[in-house]
Design a protein around this motif. Structure first.
Motif, PDB file in Angstrom:
ATOM      1  N   GLN A 149       5.468  -1.741  -7.287  1.00  0.00           N
ATOM      2  CA  GLN A 149       4.899  -1.669  -5.937  1.00  0.00           C
ATOM      3  C   GLN A 149       3.574  -2.418  -5.784  1.00  0.00           C
ATOM      4  OE1 GLN A 149       6.436  -0.464  -3.413  1.00  0.00           O
ATOM      5  NE2 GLN A 149       8.019   0.856  -4.265  1.00  0.00           N
ATOM      6  N   LEU A 150       2.818  -2.529  -6.885  1.00  0.00           N
ATOM      7  CA  LEU A 150       1.473  -3.096  -6.775  1.00  0.00           C
ATOM      8  C   LEU A 150       1.221  -4.261  -7.723  1.00  0.00           C
ATOM      9  CD1 LEU A 150      -0.434   0.300  -6.551  1.00  0.00           C
ATOM     10  CD2 LEU A 150      -0.273  -1.401  -4.721  1.00  0.00           C
ATOM     11  N   THR A 165      -7.825  -3.072  -6.044  1.00  0.00           N
ATOM     12  CA  THR A 165      -6.491  -2.778  -5.526  1.00  0.00           C
ATOM     13  C   THR A 165      -6.544  -1.614  -4.544  1.00  0.00           C
ATOM     14  OG1 THR A 165      -5.470  -3.561  -7.578  1.00  0.00           O
ATOM     15  CG2 THR A 165      -4.134  -2.144  -6.163  1.00  0.00           C
ATOM     16  N   GLU A 167      -9.124  -0.619  -2.760  1.00  0.00           N
ATOM     17  CA  GLU A 167      -9.820  -1.042  -1.542  1.00  0.00           C
ATOM     18  C   GLU A 167      -8.959  -1.966  -0.698  1.00  0.00           C
ATOM     19  OE1 GLU A 167     -13.388  -2.692  -3.155  1.00  0.00           O
ATOM     20  OE2 GLU A 167     -14.386  -0.731  -3.356  1.00  0.00           O
ATOM     21  N   ARG A 168      -8.084  -2.746  -1.345  1.00  0.00           N
ATOM     22  CA  ARG A 168      -7.234  -3.687  -0.613  1.00  0.00           C
ATOM     23  C   ARG A 168      -6.089  -2.982   0.116  1.00  0.00           C
ATOM     24  NH1 ARG A 168      -6.480  -6.687  -4.499  1.00  0.00           N
ATOM     25  NH2 ARG A 168      -4.354  -6.214  -5.191  1.00  0.00           N
ATOM     26  N   HIS A 169      -5.557  -1.930  -0.479  1.00  0.00           N
ATOM     27  CA  HIS A 169      -4.367  -1.287   0.078  1.00  0.00           C
ATOM     28  C   HIS A 169      -4.655  -0.005   0.851  1.00  0.00           C
ATOM     29  CE1 HIS A 169      -1.333  -3.912  -1.739  1.00  0.00           C
ATOM     30  NE2 HIS A 169      -2.071  -3.929  -2.831  1.00  0.00           N
ATOM     31  N   LEU A 170      -5.866   0.528   0.708  1.00  0.00           N
ATOM     32  CA  LEU A 170      -6.183   1.811   1.346  1.00  0.00           C
ATOM     33  C   LEU A 170      -7.385   1.662   2.264  1.00  0.00           C
ATOM     34  CD1 LEU A 170      -5.911   4.071  -1.832  1.00  0.00           C
ATOM     35  CD2 LEU A 170      -4.105   3.562  -0.173  1.00  0.00           C
ATOM     36  N   ASP A 171      -7.405   2.448   3.294  1.00  0.00           N
ATOM     37  CA  ASP A 171      -8.535   2.443   4.232  1.00  0.00           C
ATOM     38  C   ASP A 171      -9.563   3.454   3.741  1.00  0.00           C
ATOM     39  OD1 ASP A 171     -10.187   2.093   6.391  1.00  0.00           O
ATOM     40  OD2 ASP A 171      -8.996   3.336   7.757  1.00  0.00           O
ATOM     41  N   LEU A 186      -4.246   5.729  -5.111  1.00  0.00           N
ATOM     42  CA  LEU A 186      -3.121   4.814  -4.938  1.00  0.00           C
ATOM     43  C   LEU A 186      -1.794   5.572  -4.996  1.00  0.00           C
ATOM     44  CD1 LEU A 186      -4.391   1.825  -7.095  1.00  0.00           C
ATOM     45  CD2 LEU A 186      -3.905   1.757  -4.633  1.00  0.00           C
ATOM     46  N   HIS A 189      -1.684   8.001  -1.613  1.00  0.00           N
ATOM     47  CA  HIS A 189      -1.760   7.373  -0.293  1.00  0.00           C
ATOM     48  C   HIS A 189      -0.927   6.099  -0.160  1.00  0.00           C
ATOM     49  CE1 HIS A 189      -5.239  10.057  -0.175  1.00  0.00           C
ATOM     50  NE2 HIS A 189      -5.174   9.971   1.128  1.00  0.00           N
ATOM     51  N   TYR A 190      -0.480   5.545  -1.276  1.00  0.00           N
ATOM     52  CA  TYR A 190       0.291   4.301  -1.182  1.00  0.00           C
ATOM     53  C   TYR A 190       1.681   4.440  -1.808  1.00  0.00           C
ATOM     54  CZ  TYR A 190       1.404  -0.676  -1.185  1.00  0.00           C
ATOM     55  OH  TYR A 190       2.020  -1.887  -0.968  1.00  0.00           O
ATOM     56  N   ARG A 194       6.046   5.714  -0.199  1.00  0.00           N
ATOM     57  CA  ARG A 194       7.075   4.682  -0.316  1.00  0.00           C
ATOM     58  C   ARG A 194       8.243   5.106  -1.196  1.00  0.00           C
ATOM     59  NH1 ARG A 194       2.513   2.569   1.163  1.00  0.00           N
ATOM     60  NH2 ARG A 194       2.441   0.618   2.377  1.00  0.00           N
TER      61      ARG A 194
END
Length: 317
Positions: A149-150, A165, A167-171, A186, A189-190, A194
């Protein structure tokens, strides 16, 4: 008074479903000759886990604690020769409230002597499949899920790569404190959102997240925690270990938890030194897993919030 707060938040139909689910779970273990046992839910000892807080009570003038899980009592029984056993009843955690949490909840925890985490994963899949009517089961390592996934190896990535990673994928409105917080964010929340609608069994966690599981080398030679988690549709239901049996290592981990709690200004509870004594006496080689019954019922009945499956959550208790 007209606010009707005396009424249960769960419907009668949901409570009937709960009774049926508990009966089916007990039948599952009866068929496998796993014995139901009781352990104290009130103890002079508490959790040392830095991420869980105990609820404090007063007993005969002294502090006591409501059990955050039946684990310590069950392991003491195992060391005494009980054999395969399970607990199905209440557990308590301070500060746990929300759509999926209630401070008082129902936990199923069981242990299989002579098994490792891989074999127990299969039984968890069987139980979830039978109770939820799901036939799709995927076993995937923690590393493979992150890679898929990442495009990231969670065991070897640098702290800065993990932070970037996240900071890039999560608010995020803050900077994660360390690599484990990055991994946890991660995951929750990510990656969890999924996951598919089937049963996902995730294994070989980072060694830093071993809790009470053994740490061994994986196929690449990297130390990993022999623990697993079970998800359905991204909802975490169970957490299992190939159990640590080394008394000295168990004491070291308790002491490390205390140092962490002290350094982060968290309450430091008296830890369960009797578990260390039980391991010294000889805990059999075993695997164990804890499963949230309320969440299982939410999935089985299509409920969205935990108060829909509990008669009287903390707001009405």
């Amino acid at each position: 008074m007209s606010d009707n707060t005396w009424r249960p938040t769960a419907s009668i139909a949901a409570l009937q479903q709960r009774a049926d689910l508990l009966s089916r779970v007990r039948g599952f273990f009866a068929e496998r000759q796993v014995l139901e046992v009781e352990v104290p839910v009130l103890s002079r000892r508490a959790t040392s886990d830095p991420h869980i807080d105990s609820i404090t009570a007063l007993c005969n003038g002294d502090a006591a604690f409501l059990a955050t899980s039946p684990e310590f009592g069950l392991k003491r029984l195992l060391a005494a020769g009980m054999g395969d056993c399970y607990y199905l009843g209440k557990a308590f955690r301070e500060g746990e409230a929300g759509g999926r949490h209630n401070p008082e909840f129902t936990m199923l925890e069981w242990y299989r002597c002579g098994w490792d985490d891989r074999r127990l994963m299969g039984e968890v899949g069987d139980l979830l499949g039978e109770t939820l009517g799901i036939s799709t089961v995927e076993s995937v390592s923690y590393r493979e899920l992150f890679r898929r996934q990442l495009d990231l190896d969670p065991h070897t990535a640098s702290d800065s790569a993990l932070r970037n990673t996240a900071e890039r994928h999560l608010d995020l409105s803050f900077t994660p404190a360390d690599r484990d917080e990055c991994l946890d964010l991660l995951m929750s929340h990510y990656l969890e959102p999924r996951m598919g609608g089937g049963i996902t069994l995730l294994y070989n966690f980072p060694a830093s997240q071993a809790a009470l599981a053994r740490v061994v080398a994986d196929e690449t030679g990297r130390p990993v925690a022999r623990r697993f988690e079970a998800y359905v549709g991204g909802l975490e239901l169970a957490n299992g270990y190939w159990e640590l049996t080394d008394a000295e290592e168990q004491l070291r981990r308790f002491q490390a938890d205390h140092r962490y709690r002290g350094a982060h200004k968290l309450h430091v509870y008296p830890f369960e030194e009797r578990l260390v004594e039980a391991l010294q006496a000889g805990l059999p080689d075993c695997a164990g897993v804890a499963l949230g019954i309320d969440r299982l019922l939410m999935l089985a009945g299509g409920y969205r919030r935990i108060e829909e499956v509990i008669a009287f959550p903390i707001e009405r208790a």
